[in-house]
Write an enzyme that holds these catalytic residues in place. Structure first.
Site, PDB file in Angstrom:
ATOM      1  N   CYS A  40      56.942  48.502  44.472  1.00 51.94           N
ATOM      2  CA  CYS A  40      55.788  47.450  44.552  1.00 51.94           C
ATOM      3  C   CYS A  40      55.944  46.138  44.409  1.00 51.94           C
ATOM      4  CB  CYS A  40      54.554  47.928  43.882  1.00 51.94           C
ATOM      5  SG  CYS A  40      53.320  46.635  43.383  1.00 51.94           S
ATOM      6  N   HIS A  41      55.590  45.091  44.942  1.00 55.58           N
ATOM      7  CA  HIS A  41      55.905  43.654  44.798  1.00 55.58           C
ATOM      8  C   HIS A  41      56.047  43.215  43.095  1.00 55.58           C
ATOM      9  CE1 HIS A  41      56.903  39.896  47.195  1.00 55.58           C
ATOM     10  NE2 HIS A  41      56.939  39.641  45.859  1.00 55.58           N
ATOM     11  N   THR A  42      55.300  44.011  42.469  1.00 54.17           N
ATOM     12  CA  THR A  42      55.253  43.700  41.073  1.00 54.17           C
ATOM     13  C   THR A  42      56.558  44.016  40.290  1.00 54.17           C
ATOM     14  OG1 THR A  42      52.815  44.036  41.073  1.00 54.17           O
ATOM     15  CG2 THR A  42      53.967  44.150  38.849  1.00 54.17           C
ATOM     16  N   HIS A  62      56.482  51.562  38.882  1.00 55.04           N
ATOM     17  CA  HIS A  62      55.327  52.185  38.096  1.00 55.04           C
ATOM     18  C   HIS A  62      54.423  52.796  39.343  1.00 55.04           C
ATOM     19  CE1 HIS A  62      54.575  48.092  40.101  1.00 55.04           C
ATOM     20  NE2 HIS A  62      53.384  48.619  40.496  1.00 55.04           N
ATOM     21  N   GLU A  63      55.041  53.349  40.438  1.00 58.15           N
ATOM     22  CA  GLU A  63      54.359  53.904  41.644  1.00 58.15           C
ATOM     23  C   GLU A  63      54.939  55.327  41.973  1.00 58.15           C
ATOM     24  OE1 GLU A  63      52.509  51.270  45.103  1.00 58.15           O
ATOM     25  OE2 GLU A  63      54.267  51.920  45.788  1.00 58.15           O
ATOM     26  N   CYS A  92      41.908  56.539  28.375  1.00 55.87           N
ATOM     27  CA  CYS A  92      41.750  57.366  27.124  1.00 55.87           C
ATOM     28  C   CYS A  92      40.403  58.043  27.272  1.00 55.87           C
ATOM     29  CB  CYS A  92      42.120  56.809  26.187  1.00 55.87           C
ATOM     30  SG  CYS A  92      40.938  55.618  25.434  1.00 55.87           S
ATOM     31  N   CYS A  95      38.166  54.557  24.282  1.00 54.61           N
ATOM     32  CA  CYS A  95      38.312  53.401  23.324  1.00 54.61           C
ATOM     33  C   CYS A  95      37.355  52.394  23.960  1.00 54.61           C
ATOM     34  CB  CYS A  95      39.635  52.622  24.066  1.00 54.61           C
ATOM     35  SG  CYS A  95      39.635  52.070  25.777  1.00 54.61           S
ATOM     36  N   CYS A  98      37.073  51.946  27.535  1.00 50.94           N
ATOM     37  CA  CYS A  98      36.631  53.220  28.456  1.00 50.94           C
ATOM     38  C   CYS A  98      35.153  53.354  28.351  1.00 50.94           C
ATOM     39  CB  CYS A  98      37.517  54.179  28.103  1.00 50.94           C
ATOM     40  SG  CYS A  98      39.309  54.215  28.742  1.00 50.94           S
ATOM     41  N   CYS A 106      41.630  50.296  29.927  1.00 49.99           N
ATOM     42  CA  CYS A 106      41.768  51.054  28.946  1.00 49.99           C
ATOM     43  C   CYS A 106      42.903  50.255  27.905  1.00 49.99           C
ATOM     44  CB  CYS A 106      42.451  52.374  28.950  1.00 49.99           C
ATOM     45  SG  CYS A 106      42.726  53.389  27.801  1.00 49.99           S
ATOM     46  N   ARG A 110      47.786  49.577  25.274  1.00 50.57           N
ATOM     47  CA  ARG A 110      48.140  48.202  25.926  1.00 50.57           C
ATOM     48  C   ARG A 110      49.279  47.446  25.465  1.00 50.57           C
ATOM     49  NH1 ARG A 110      50.281  45.052  28.436  1.00 50.57           N
ATOM     50  NH2 ARG A 110      49.693  43.791  30.372  1.00 50.57           N
ATOM     51  N   CYS A 169      49.833  53.011  42.751  1.00 53.90           N
ATOM     52  CA  CYS A 169      49.390  51.653  42.775  1.00 53.90           C
ATOM     53  C   CYS A 169      48.882  51.174  43.929  1.00 53.90           C
ATOM     54  CB  CYS A 169      50.483  50.555  42.318  1.00 53.90           C
ATOM     55  SG  CYS A 169      50.193  49.032  42.008  1.00 53.90           S
ATOM     56  N   ARG A 364      55.925  49.696  52.597  1.00 54.88           N
ATOM     57  CA  ARG A 364      56.463  50.249  51.267  1.00 54.88           C
ATOM     58  C   ARG A 364      57.699  51.104  51.666  1.00 54.88           C
ATOM     59  NH1 ARG A 364      53.936  47.614  48.160  1.00 54.88           N
ATOM     60  NH2 ARG A 364      52.863  48.623  46.341  1.00 54.88           N
TER      61      ARG A 364
HETATM   62  P1  NAD Z   1      54.130  42.467  49.563  1.00 52.21           P
HETATM   63  O1  NAD Z   1      55.453  41.680  49.458  1.00 52.21           O
HETATM   64  O2  NAD Z   1      54.336  43.935  50.369  1.00 52.21           O
HETATM   65  O3  NAD Z   1      53.193  41.826  50.492  1.00 52.21           O
HETATM   66  C1  NAD Z   1      52.918  40.464  50.487  1.00 52.21           C
HETATM   67  C2  NAD Z   1      52.518  39.806  51.927  1.00 52.21           C
HETATM   68  O4  NAD Z   1      52.182  38.359  51.691  1.00 52.21           O
HETATM   69  C3  NAD Z   1      53.835  39.903  52.770  1.00 52.21           C
HETATM   70  O5  NAD Z   1      53.075  40.385  54.014  1.00 52.21           O
HETATM   71  C4  NAD Z   1      54.099  38.383  53.130  1.00 52.21           C
HETATM   72  O6  NAD Z   1      54.319  37.877  54.382  1.00 52.21           O
HETATM   73  C5  NAD Z   1      52.813  37.672  52.527  1.00 52.21           C
HETATM   74  N1  NAD Z   1      52.730  36.129  52.313  1.00 52.21           N
HETATM   75  C6  NAD Z   1      53.629  35.826  51.666  1.00 52.21           C
HETATM   76  N2  NAD Z   1      53.316  34.417  51.361  1.00 52.21           N
HETATM   77  C7  NAD Z   1      52.283  33.937  52.091  1.00 52.21           C
HETATM   78  C8  NAD Z   1      51.821  32.848  52.467  1.00 52.21           C
HETATM   79  N3  NAD Z   1      52.149  31.710  52.010  1.00 52.21           N
HETATM   80  N4  NAD Z   1      50.654  32.767  53.179  1.00 52.21           N
HETATM   81  C9  NAD Z   1      50.125  34.254  53.835  1.00 52.21           C
HETATM   82  N5  NAD Z   1      50.883  35.399  53.461  1.00 52.21           N
HETATM   83  C10 NAD Z   1      52.114  35.326  52.657  1.00 52.21           C
HETATM   84  O7  NAD Z   1      53.556  42.574  48.253  1.00 52.21           O
HETATM   85  P2  NAD Z   1      52.404  43.765  47.828  1.00 52.21           P
HETATM   86  O8  NAD Z   1      53.245  44.833  47.189  1.00 52.21           O
HETATM   87  O9  NAD Z   1      51.374  43.926  48.798  1.00 52.21           O
HETATM   88  O10 NAD Z   1      51.788  42.881  46.549  1.00 52.21           O
HETATM   89  C11 NAD Z   1      51.061  41.729  46.577  1.00 52.21           C
HETATM   90  C12 NAD Z   1      50.804  41.079  45.496  1.00 52.21           C
HETATM   91  O11 NAD Z   1      49.892  41.934  44.847  1.00 52.21           O
HETATM   92  C13 NAD Z   1      51.804  40.811  44.585  1.00 52.21           C
HETATM   93  O12 NAD Z   1      51.704  39.686  43.834  1.00 52.21           O
HETATM   94  C14 NAD Z   1      51.770  42.254  43.502  1.00 52.21           C
HETATM   95  O13 NAD Z   1      52.500  41.736  42.334  1.00 52.21           O
HETATM   96  C15 NAD Z   1      50.191  42.338  43.275  1.00 52.21           C
HETATM   97  N6  NAD Z   1      49.712  43.618  42.756  1.00 52.21           N
HETATM   98  C16 NAD Z   1      48.936  43.379  42.150  1.00 52.21           C
HETATM   99  C17 NAD Z   1      47.994  44.547  41.582  1.00 52.21           C
HETATM  100  C18 NAD Z   1      47.138  44.589  40.829  1.00 52.21           C
HETATM  101  O14 NAD Z   1      46.578  45.610  40.285  1.00 52.21           O
HETATM  102  N7  NAD Z   1      46.205  43.133  40.547  1.00 52.21           N
HETATM  103  C19 NAD Z   1      48.623  45.634  42.027  1.00 52.21           C
HETATM  104  C20 NAD Z   1      49.582  45.797  42.824  1.00 52.21           C
HETATM  105  C21 NAD Z   1      50.291  44.671  43.403  1.00 52.21           C
HETATM  106  N1  AHE Z   2      52.766  41.376  32.649  1.00 56.74           N
HETATM  107  C1  AHE Z   2      52.304  40.753  33.601  1.00 56.74           C
HETATM  108  C2  AHE Z   2      50.921  41.509  34.076  1.00 56.74           C
HETATM  109  C3  AHE Z   2      50.793  41.413  35.424  1.00 56.74           C
HETATM  110  C4  AHE Z   2      49.655  42.163  36.191  1.00 56.74           C
HETATM  111  O1  AHE Z   2      48.537  41.598  35.937  1.00 56.74           O
HETATM  112  N2  AHE Z   2      49.758  43.344  36.450  1.00 56.74           N
HETATM  113  C5  AHE Z   2      48.541  44.277  36.765  1.00 56.74           C
HETATM  114  C6  AHE Z   2      49.136  45.317  37.491  1.00 56.74           C
HETATM  115  S1  AHE Z   2      50.210  44.705  38.914  1.00 56.74           S
HETATM  116  C7  AHE Z   2      50.688  46.165  39.787  1.00 56.74           C
HETATM  117  O2  AHE Z   2      51.274  46.220  40.616  1.00 56.74           O
HETATM  118  C8  AHE Z   2      47.588  44.900  35.805  1.00 56.74           C
HETATM  119  O3  AHE Z   2      47.522  46.027  35.745  1.00 56.74           O
HETATM  120  N3  AHE Z   2      47.336  43.923  34.834  1.00 56.74           N
HETATM  121  C9  AHE Z   2      46.456  44.357  33.798  1.00 56.74           C
HETATM  122  C10 AHE Z   2      47.181  44.397  32.710  1.00 56.74           C
HETATM  123  O4  AHE Z   2      46.734  44.769  31.331  1.00 56.74           O
HETATM  124  O5  AHE Z   2      48.680  43.988  32.539  1.00 56.74           O
HETATM  125  C11 AHE Z   2      51.873  39.276  33.348  1.00 56.74           C
HETATM  126  O6  AHE Z   2      51.393  38.355  34.346  1.00 56.74           O
HETATM  127  O7  AHE Z   2      51.796  38.959  32.008  1.00 56.74           O
HETATM  128 ZN    ZN Z   3      52.123  47.787  41.982  1.00 53.23          ZN
END
Ligand code: NAD
Ligand code: AHE
Ligand code: ZN
Length: 369
Positions: A40-42, A62-63, A92, A95, A98, A106, A110, A169, A364
């Protein structure tokens, strides 16, 4: 025991493929053999050094999906041989969070999760005398990993590991952002920024709930065909838009998006996503994560005039409850995962998976052990 693992030793450097030590599961913990893991991008975000919680050396990932090989004392819900998906957001069911029923966040473990250790404050991973840290409580870039029982979803045994790992994820985050967080209604007009592993699952979710207009925004034109296959109705490449993107999108959506989603992790685009939301009712959901020191901003007027700024983690999903259901959706062909897994790589090529993502060539990549 020993395990093959891809160790993040230094920010910005390739993962180091090593055989490291793994202690067995303690009370309430489970030893899992990871069969497959998505990238994942994270993972890239943390490896790059931008994550304030990033620790080195650690085992990222994480996936994943795999099989229980051993359980510690007092583990009651899982047994050897069970098929599981690790959960970076555990459930859980006890908590305050939850029990509130208002969030999936949860908090049972954490704090220790963020410090790269198990709930008792120690790591199960080591290399010689040195501690190697866990990551997001999951560390799926190791052939074997230890997790708390509450951080594992039990799934059906006929589900293929190299596909359903993505539910750990990306799939759940995208579908859940639409269904749990935004609660998008049929007929909605929506804009999705970033058409990668998350954004395409947002689009898949939007089509499932009957959104009328699904605008996809990405600077990578190679994303267009896949996004259309998943339900995108209009593609916008910001590089080809004359003038400001926000008024262009407001015009295209005939007044603004009912819902917009930021799936990139770019704070400037988070602002654009909010500001293209409809006056009076538009909701903008932040999914992307952004590094230390980065902040979002907008004129308060944007909120005064009825837009809502929201965020979502793991798509608001309660993993032990929701993940097995999403696995069923996949097995019943209600959702498409296969098309989004553009690359399957042996463990030895895990760094190539990161390069494919950085070059925008993969949606992916899944690594198999
Ligand atoms: P990815 O790299 O697969 O996709 C990102 C996309 O954004 C790409 O297609 C890229 O071309 C596009 N992009 C980049 N810069 C851009 C711009 N300026 N304008 C328009 N498009 C642009 O990444 P991903 O795995 O899909 O993850 C995306 C984001 O979501 C990351 O920041 C990741 O950390 C986050 N994420 C968050 C959660 C969550 O729970 N909140 C879960 C998973 C991933
Ligand atoms: N350590 C990072 C946290 C980034 C973040 O927000 N992570 C998401 C999951 S991304 C999965 O690809 C998340 O679950 N956030 C809730 C949490 O409790 O972390 C930072 O920026 O500090
Ligand atoms: Zn992820």
């Amino acid at each position: 025991m020993k395990t093959r693992a891809a160790v993040a030793r230094e920010a910005g450097k390739p993962l180091s493929l090593e055989t490291i030590d793994l202690d067995g599961p303690r009370e309430g913990e489970v030893l899992v053999e990871i069969k497959a893991t998505g990238i994942c991008h994270t993972d890239e975000f943390t490896l790059s050094g931008g994550d304030p919680e990033g620790l080195f050396p650690s085992v990222l990932g994480h996936e994943g999906a795999g099989v229980v090989v051993d359980v510690g004392r007092n583990v009651t819900s899982l047994k050897k041989g069970d098929h599981v998906i690790p959960l970076y957001t555990p459930e859980c069911r006890q908590c305050e969070y939850c029990l509130s029923r208002k969030t999936n966040l949860c908090v049972a473990i954490r704090a220790t999760q963020g410090r790269g250790v198990m709930p008792d404050g120690t790591s199960r991973f080591s290399a010689g005398k040195d501690t190697v840290y866990h990551y997001m409580g999951t560390s799926t870039f190791s052939n074997f990993t230890v997790l708390p029982e509450i951080a594992l979803a039990k799934i059906r045994e006929d589900a293929p590991f190299d596909k359903v790992c993505y539910i750990g994820c990306g799939v759940t985050t995208g579908l859940g952002a639409v269904m749990n967080t935004a609660k998008v209604e049929a007929g909605s007009r929506c804009v999705v920024f970033g058409l990668g592993g998350i954004g395409l699952n947002v689009i898949q979710g939007l089509r499932m709930v009957g959104a009328e207009m699904i605008v996809g925004v990405d600077i990578n034109p190679r994303r267009k065909a896949m996004a259309e296959k998943f339900g995108m109705t209009h593609f916008v490449n910001p590089k080809e838009v004359q003038g400001d993107l926000v008024p262009y999108l407001v015009d295209l959506t005939k007044g603004g998006a009912d819902y917009s989603f930021e799936c990139i992790g770019n704070t400037q685009i988070m602002r654009q996503a909010l500001e293209c939301a409809h006056r009076g009712w538009g909701k903008s959901i932040i999914i992307g994560v952004a590094g230390s020191g980065q902040e979002i901003s907008t004129r308060p007027f944007q909120l005064v005039t009825g837009r809502t700024w929201m965020g979502t983690a793991f798509g608001g999903a309660r993993g032990r409850t929701d993940v097995p259901r999403i696995v069923d959706w996949y097995m019943d062909k209600k959702i498409d995962i296969d098309s989004l897994i553009t690359h399957v790589l042996p463990f030895e090529q895990i760094n190539e998976g990161f390069d494919l993502m950085r070059r925008g060539e993969s949606i992916r990549s899944v690594v198999v052990f």
